[in-house]
Design a protein around this motif. Structure first.
Motif, PDB file in Angstrom:
ATOM      1  N   ARG A 131     -85.343 -35.979  24.417  1.00 51.91           N
ATOM      2  CA  ARG A 131     -84.805 -35.615  22.557  1.00 51.91           C
ATOM      3  C   ARG A 131     -82.945 -35.150  22.450  1.00 51.91           C
ATOM      4  O   ARG A 131     -82.518 -35.651  23.557  1.00 51.91           O
ATOM      5  N   GLY A 132     -82.456 -35.659  21.029  1.00 48.30           N
ATOM      6  CA  GLY A 132     -81.503 -35.269  21.171  1.00 48.30           C
ATOM      7  C   GLY A 132     -81.024 -33.965  20.542  1.00 48.30           C
ATOM      8  O   GLY A 132     -81.812 -32.927  20.484  1.00 48.30           O
ATOM      9  N   LEU A 133     -79.425 -33.946  20.675  1.00 46.75           N
ATOM     10  CA  LEU A 133     -79.307 -32.753  20.983  1.00 46.75           C
ATOM     11  C   LEU A 133     -78.709 -32.298  20.025  1.00 46.75           C
ATOM     12  O   LEU A 133     -78.394 -32.509  18.958  1.00 46.75           O
ATOM     13  N   ASN A 134     -78.555 -30.859  19.614  1.00 48.68           N
ATOM     14  CA  ASN A 134     -78.523 -30.060  18.290  1.00 48.68           C
ATOM     15  C   ASN A 134     -76.820 -30.025  18.055  1.00 48.68           C
ATOM     16  O   ASN A 134     -75.961 -30.098  19.573  1.00 48.68           O
ATOM     17  N   ILE A 135     -76.423 -29.899  17.256  1.00 50.71           N
ATOM     18  CA  ILE A 135     -74.752 -29.466  17.159  1.00 50.71           C
ATOM     19  C   ILE A 135     -74.416 -28.063  17.846  1.00 50.71           C
ATOM     20  O   ILE A 135     -73.343 -29.213  18.625  1.00 50.71           O
ATOM     21  N   ILE A 136     -74.607 -27.225  18.220  1.00 51.15           N
ATOM     22  CA  ILE A 136     -74.487 -26.148  19.500  1.00 51.15           C
ATOM     23  C   ILE A 136     -74.112 -27.003  20.639  1.00 51.15           C
ATOM     24  O   ILE A 136     -72.965 -26.891  21.572  1.00 51.15           O
ATOM     25  N   GLU A 137     -75.127 -28.117  21.192  1.00 51.09           N
ATOM     26  CA  GLU A 137     -75.608 -28.985  22.478  1.00 51.09           C
ATOM     27  C   GLU A 137     -73.716 -29.925  22.615  1.00 51.09           C
ATOM     28  O   GLU A 137     -73.756 -30.060  23.306  1.00 51.09           O
ATOM     29  N   GLY A 138     -74.159 -30.047  20.973  1.00 58.06           N
ATOM     30  CA  GLY A 138     -72.917 -31.530  21.156  1.00 58.06           C
ATOM     31  C   GLY A 138     -71.472 -30.695  20.935  1.00 58.06           C
ATOM     32  O   GLY A 138     -70.357 -31.325  21.598  1.00 58.06           O
ATOM     33  N   LEU A 139     -71.468 -29.888  20.860  1.00 54.11           N
ATOM     34  CA  LEU A 139     -70.221 -29.170  20.956  1.00 54.11           C
ATOM     35  C   LEU A 139     -70.014 -29.321  22.147  1.00 54.11           C
ATOM     36  O   LEU A 139     -68.768 -29.005  23.252  1.00 54.11           O
ATOM     37  N   ALA A 140     -70.618 -28.296  22.946  1.00 54.64           N
ATOM     38  CA  ALA A 140     -70.932 -27.898  24.111  1.00 54.64           C
ATOM     39  C   ALA A 140     -70.722 -29.780  25.817  1.00 54.64           C
ATOM     40  O   ALA A 140     -68.702 -29.203  25.967  1.00 54.64           O
ATOM     41  N   LEU A 141     -71.087 -30.947  24.748  1.00 58.36           N
ATOM     42  CA  LEU A 141     -70.833 -31.906  25.604  1.00 58.36           C
ATOM     43  C   LEU A 141     -69.457 -32.211  24.716  1.00 58.36           C
ATOM     44  O   LEU A 141     -69.231 -33.060  26.715  1.00 58.36           O
ATOM     45  N   ILE A 142     -69.036 -32.165  24.120  1.00 54.21           N
ATOM     46  CA  ILE A 142     -67.597 -32.914  23.371  1.00 54.21           C
ATOM     47  C   ILE A 142     -66.777 -32.029  24.656  1.00 54.21           C
ATOM     48  O   ILE A 142     -65.653 -32.354  25.304  1.00 54.21           O
ATOM     49  N   ARG A 143     -66.940 -30.416  24.515  1.00 55.91           N
ATOM     50  CA  ARG A 143     -66.120 -29.515  25.682  1.00 55.91           C
ATOM     51  C   ARG A 143     -65.341 -29.986  26.701  1.00 55.91           C
ATOM     52  O   ARG A 143     -64.554 -29.942  27.212  1.00 55.91           O
ATOM     53  N   GLU A 144     -66.787 -30.729  26.948  1.00 55.56           N
ATOM     54  CA  GLU A 144     -66.692 -30.706  28.900  1.00 55.56           C
ATOM     55  C   GLU A 144     -66.244 -32.883  28.976  1.00 55.56           C
ATOM     56  O   GLU A 144     -66.331 -32.848  29.748  1.00 55.56           O
ATOM     57  N   ASP A 145     -66.266 -33.526  27.683  1.00 60.46           N
ATOM     58  CA  ASP A 145     -66.067 -34.567  28.171  1.00 60.46           C
ATOM     59  C   ASP A 145     -65.451 -35.460  26.403  1.00 60.46           C
ATOM     60  O   ASP A 145     -66.439 -35.461  26.183  1.00 60.46           O
ATOM     61  N   HIS A 146     -64.183 -34.760  26.538  1.00 60.10           N
ATOM     62  CA  HIS A 146     -63.766 -35.189  25.168  1.00 60.10           C
ATOM     63  C   HIS A 146     -63.139 -37.072  25.117  1.00 60.10           C
ATOM     64  O   HIS A 146     -63.501 -36.893  23.524  1.00 60.10           O
ATOM     65  N   SER A 147     -63.258 -37.883  25.791  1.00 60.36           N
ATOM     66  CA  SER A 147     -63.529 -38.974  26.166  1.00 60.36           C
ATOM     67  C   SER A 147     -64.587 -39.370  25.039  1.00 60.36           C
ATOM     68  O   SER A 147     -64.025 -41.114  24.556  1.00 60.36           O
TER      69      SER A 147
END
Length: 215
Positions: A131-147
């Motif tokens: 499934r696709g990530l929601n907004i809060i999950e997307g923030l968490a992903l970018i928190r750990e992988d800015h690149s």
């Protein structure tokens, strides 16, 4: 860009993610001490066998703070997030998957395999356990992988902005993160745009997570 791979020591990585949330002071909004907050977060769970080679990045998500507060904390923490406040208050946001209200772990694929599709077409290509990530999950992903934002926009196909029209119909938009250069921050400015899920973008990627089988 290299594909996300499982850390050599995932337990150490997991504790580092907890450190990041404490640095963002999530505990203060929950009226907890740092120790209480850390204890409230889930322990690392090993990667399910069916996710190996597909969803290889463990991400810690804490949905207990409202979206607007999460954006404020990420902004104060140096992520310089820009977002329309009416959207952040979630009045027009709907989730395509059940919302979890306690901290949880997801195993993520960054979504390069679907790069350049429209969001509607990307969703059609998801596997049955994906499934696709929601907004809060997307923030968490970018928190750990800015690149991820260096070369791509990140489309979060687990959330929708639904605008209800006086006629009774609706307009749906999908959230997209991108990096905006700024002179005032040494890191980056993370910006949220709402776009039609029908239109493709060449640099869009669609992070997904695995959905464990219910036995």
């Amino acid at each position: 860009m290299e594909t996300l791979t499982q850390p050599e020591d995932p337990q150490v990585s997991w504790e580092t993610q907890k450190d990041h949330l404490i640095k963002l002071k999530f505990h203060e909004y929950l009226n907890m001490t740092e120790e209480e907050y850390r204890a409230s977060l889930p322990d690392y769970q090993p990667q399910p066998e069916q996710f190996k080679g597909r969803f290889n990045k463990p991400i810690l998500v804490d949905p207990r703070l409202r979206l607007l507060i999460q954006f404020i904390r990420y902004q104060v923490g140096g992520y310089a997030t820009a977002i329309r406040k009416d959207t952040a208050k979630t009045k027009r946001l709907e989730e395509l998957n059940p919302i979890q209200h306690q901290p949880y772990q997801i195993w993520v694929d960054e979504g390069l395999k679907l790069q350049g599709l429209s969001e509607d077409d990307a969703i059609k290509n998801f596997a049955d356990d994906e499934r696709g990530l929601n907004i809060i999950e997307g923030l968490a992903l970018i928190r750990e992988d800015h690149s991820l934002l260096n070369e791509h926009t990140v489309d979060l196909s687990g959330s929708r902005e639904v605008i209800r029209l006086p006629s009774g119909g609706t307009i749906e938009n999908a959230p997209r993160f991108h990096k905006k250069p700024t002179l005032h921050h040494s890191n980056y400015q993370l910006t949220l745009h709402m776009v039609s899920p029908r239109f493709a973008a060449a640099k869009s990627i669609f992070p997904t997570c695995g959905v464990p089988k219910v036995t």
